[in-house]
Design an enzyme around this catalytic site. Structure first.
Site, PDB file in Angstrom:
ATOM      1  N   HIS A  24      36.184 -35.996 -23.613  1.00 41.62           N
ATOM      2  CA  HIS A  24      36.864 -34.552 -23.666  1.00 41.62           C
ATOM      3  C   HIS A  24      35.810 -33.554 -23.792  1.00 41.62           C
ATOM      4  O   HIS A  24      34.736 -33.395 -24.887  1.00 41.62           O
ATOM      5  CB  HIS A  24      37.658 -34.577 -25.045  1.00 41.62           C
ATOM      6  CG  HIS A  24      38.738 -35.593 -25.233  1.00 41.62           C
ATOM      7  ND1 HIS A  24      40.002 -35.502 -24.773  1.00 41.62           N
ATOM      8  CD2 HIS A  24      38.355 -37.087 -25.684  1.00 41.62           C
ATOM      9  CE1 HIS A  24      40.585 -36.597 -24.912  1.00 41.62           C
ATOM     10  NE2 HIS A  24      39.656 -37.661 -25.459  1.00 41.62           N
ATOM     11  N   HIS A 202      45.896 -41.773 -23.105  1.00 37.22           N
ATOM     12  CA  HIS A 202      45.514 -42.504 -24.331  1.00 37.22           C
ATOM     13  C   HIS A 202      46.753 -43.299 -24.920  1.00 37.22           C
ATOM     14  O   HIS A 202      47.906 -42.961 -24.965  1.00 37.22           O
ATOM     15  CB  HIS A 202      45.219 -41.612 -25.458  1.00 37.22           C
ATOM     16  CG  HIS A 202      43.955 -40.682 -25.316  1.00 37.22           C
ATOM     17  ND1 HIS A 202      43.587 -40.206 -24.106  1.00 37.22           N
ATOM     18  CD2 HIS A 202      42.827 -40.542 -26.086  1.00 37.22           C
ATOM     19  CE1 HIS A 202      42.330 -39.609 -24.391  1.00 37.22           C
ATOM     20  NE2 HIS A 202      41.832 -39.806 -25.487  1.00 37.22           N
ATOM     21  N   GLU A 205      45.704 -46.207 -29.472  1.00 32.69           N
ATOM     22  CA  GLU A 205      44.354 -45.874 -30.511  1.00 32.69           C
ATOM     23  C   GLU A 205      44.745 -46.021 -31.800  1.00 32.69           C
ATOM     24  O   GLU A 205      44.451 -46.745 -32.977  1.00 32.69           O
ATOM     25  CB  GLU A 205      44.015 -44.319 -29.856  1.00 32.69           C
ATOM     26  CG  GLU A 205      42.870 -43.951 -30.917  1.00 32.69           C
ATOM     27  CD  GLU A 205      42.473 -42.375 -30.739  1.00 32.69           C
ATOM     28  OE1 GLU A 205      43.595 -41.587 -29.949  1.00 32.69           O
ATOM     29  OE2 GLU A 205      41.534 -42.014 -30.979  1.00 32.69           O
ATOM     30  N   ASP A 283      33.874 -40.398 -26.064  1.00 31.48           N
ATOM     31  CA  ASP A 283      35.192 -39.624 -26.534  1.00 31.48           C
ATOM     32  C   ASP A 283      34.850 -38.236 -26.752  1.00 31.48           C
ATOM     33  O   ASP A 283      35.171 -37.184 -25.993  1.00 31.48           O
ATOM     34  CB  ASP A 283      35.803 -40.279 -27.610  1.00 31.48           C
ATOM     35  CG  ASP A 283      37.445 -40.040 -27.911  1.00 31.48           C
ATOM     36  OD1 ASP A 283      37.941 -39.403 -26.968  1.00 31.48           O
ATOM     37  OD2 ASP A 283      37.843 -40.550 -28.835  1.00 31.48           O
ATOM     38  N   ASP A 284      34.317 -37.800 -28.014  1.00 31.27           N
ATOM     39  CA  ASP A 284      34.138 -36.443 -28.628  1.00 31.27           C
ATOM     40  C   ASP A 284      32.821 -36.382 -29.285  1.00 31.27           C
ATOM     41  O   ASP A 284      32.848 -36.524 -30.570  1.00 31.27           O
ATOM     42  CB  ASP A 284      35.232 -35.930 -29.668  1.00 31.27           C
ATOM     43  CG  ASP A 284      36.561 -35.875 -28.711  1.00 31.27           C
ATOM     44  OD1 ASP A 284      36.923 -35.165 -28.125  1.00 31.27           O
ATOM     45  OD2 ASP A 284      37.260 -36.875 -29.120  1.00 31.27           O
TER      46      ASP A 284
HETATM   47  N1  ADE Z   1      41.765 -35.539 -27.871  1.00 28.68           N
HETATM   48  C1  ADE Z   1      40.437 -35.304 -28.087  1.00 28.68           C
HETATM   49  N2  ADE Z   1      39.887 -36.637 -28.718  1.00 28.68           N
HETATM   50  C2  ADE Z   1      40.997 -37.341 -28.869  1.00 28.68           C
HETATM   51  C3  ADE Z   1      41.061 -38.659 -29.171  1.00 28.68           C
HETATM   52  N3  ADE Z   1      40.399 -39.655 -29.536  1.00 28.68           N
HETATM   53  N4  ADE Z   1      42.690 -39.130 -29.287  1.00 28.68           N
HETATM   54  C4  ADE Z   1      43.859 -38.341 -28.941  1.00 28.68           C
HETATM   55  N5  ADE Z   1      43.393 -37.273 -28.652  1.00 28.68           N
HETATM   56  C5  ADE Z   1      42.267 -36.686 -28.343  1.00 28.68           C
HETATM   57 ZN    ZN Z   2      40.004 -39.512 -25.988  1.00 30.28          ZN
END
Ligand code: ADE
Ligand code: ZN
Length: 343
Positions: A24, A202, A205, A283-284
């Site tokens: 992201h 997604h 998770e 991911d982030d």
């Molecule tokens: N938006 C940013 N990171 C995310 C994640 N790991 N799961 C769901 N939405 C997200």
């Molecule tokens: Zn994600």
């Protein structure tokens, strides 16, 4: 594990060409850039130092993180801000030997604050194109719908994207998973598919295996993002293997969001052993403490991954991408060449 084996893995990971398929772009906003942009745009942020920001990054679940993530992106205002953010990520990715990226952005996180759709996508694309020239990193852009918002908002976002569709590879689904099953977005995904876009979501998770089934059966996704909880359902595993679906797993994200309590329990090894096409992603990264190589290294050590496992993961990152067959073949040859040096 011997220190020699860990060192060998680190040098293989550092040199392996790889693609990042689950990133992201707003989640690559480093605290230093958050401060810089807050000043540039005169946006107030509830922190007085970089250290304070990092301390705030302690999460007990996905929603905890999302609250901070949406607050953080408030500093992104102009086209130049999105350019700076994306260019900084590409510079960092290059140092991890990333050759191709498929990045997400969350337009509703910006349009809801009055930032035009065109400013966000314009800055991101300009950086991706510049990054391709400077760093030789190819790209695909994936526009995500925020699943905590309604279907009408997702349709509105898809219509805002209309003038940009030749530059958007696909649509995705992210944000708060529990209570927002994929089926809520079946109609907007069907329209995206009609427009020739790739589809990812997604699923699994935090949500149950049923959400992964829904992503396959109701959204007809090409790829599943995360998919951890698919491992709870043997029939689902068989389906994923039979259809050769790629699952984009994010080890450090899973740890920071308490999806797993220890990297020993990351789904990576079990997925490899089950024959699932799993990839490793960040991911982030600014929120979860590591870019792609840090994710590779952490899980490789925790799960004692073999050299062959690392090769499979790098190959999966290209075969699971939306690149052409010709480009995939070129990247696979480059992976094999590097691996030959170590075998
Ligand atoms: N938006 C940013 N990171 C995310 C994640 N790991 N799961 C769901 N939405 C997200
Ligand atoms: Zn994600």
């Amino acid at each position: 594990m011997t220190p020699e084996l860990s060192d060998l893995r680190q040098s293989i990971i550092a040199q392996l060409p790889k693609a990042e398929l689950h990133l992201h772009i707003e989640g690559s906003l480093e605290p230093e850039m958050m401060f810089m942009l807050a000043q540039r745009n005169m946006v107030e942020i509830p922190y007085t130092s970089v250290e304070e920001i990092r301390k705030a990054y302690a999460f007990s679940n996905l929603q905890d993180f999302l609250d901070i993530y949406y607050q953080g992106m408030a500093v992104l205002c102009s086209e130049q801000d999105f350019f700076d953010l994306t260019y900084a990520y590409l510079e960092r990715a290059q140092s991890d030997c990333v050759r191709h990226v498929e990045i997400f952005f969350d337009p509703q996180g910006h349009t809801s604050r009055g930032v035009p759709f065109d400013s966000a996508i314009g800055g991101i694309l300009r950086a991706l194109e510049e990054g391709e020239k400077q760093f030789k990193i190819s790209h695909r852009l994936i526009m995500c719908f925020l699943r905590h918002l309604d279907e009408a908002s997702a349709f509105e976002t898809l219509s805002q994207a209309e003038p940009w569709l030749d530059k958007i590879a696909g649509v995705g689904l992210d944000s708060s998973e529990l209570g927002h099953p994929p089926s809520k977005f079946a109609r907007v995904f069907a329209l995206a598919r009609q427009k020739g876009l790739k589809l990812v979501a997604h699923a699994g998770e935090e949500g149950p295996p049923g959400y992964v089934w829904e992503a396959l059966d109701h959204l007809h996704v090409d790829r599943i993002d995360h998919g951890n909880r698919a491992l709870e359902d043997e029939a689902l595993i068989q389906r994923i293997v039979a259809e050769k679906k790629t699952l984009t797993v994010c080890p450090l994200s899973n740890l920071k969001l308490c999806v797993v309590s220890n990297l020993v329990d990351s789904p990576v090894k079990a997925m490899l052993d089950a024959g699932i096409k799993v990839t490793i992603n960040s991911d982030d990264p600014s929120y979860f403490g590591g870019y792609i190589n840090a994710n590779f290294a952490a899980v490789a050590d925790a799960q004692n991954l073999s050299i062959d496992n690392l090769k499979t993961l790098a190959r999966n990152s290209f075969t699971g991408s939306f690149l052409s067959d010709e480009h995939i073949a070129q990247h696979i040859a480059a992976v094999d060449l590097v691996m030959d040096e170590f075998c």
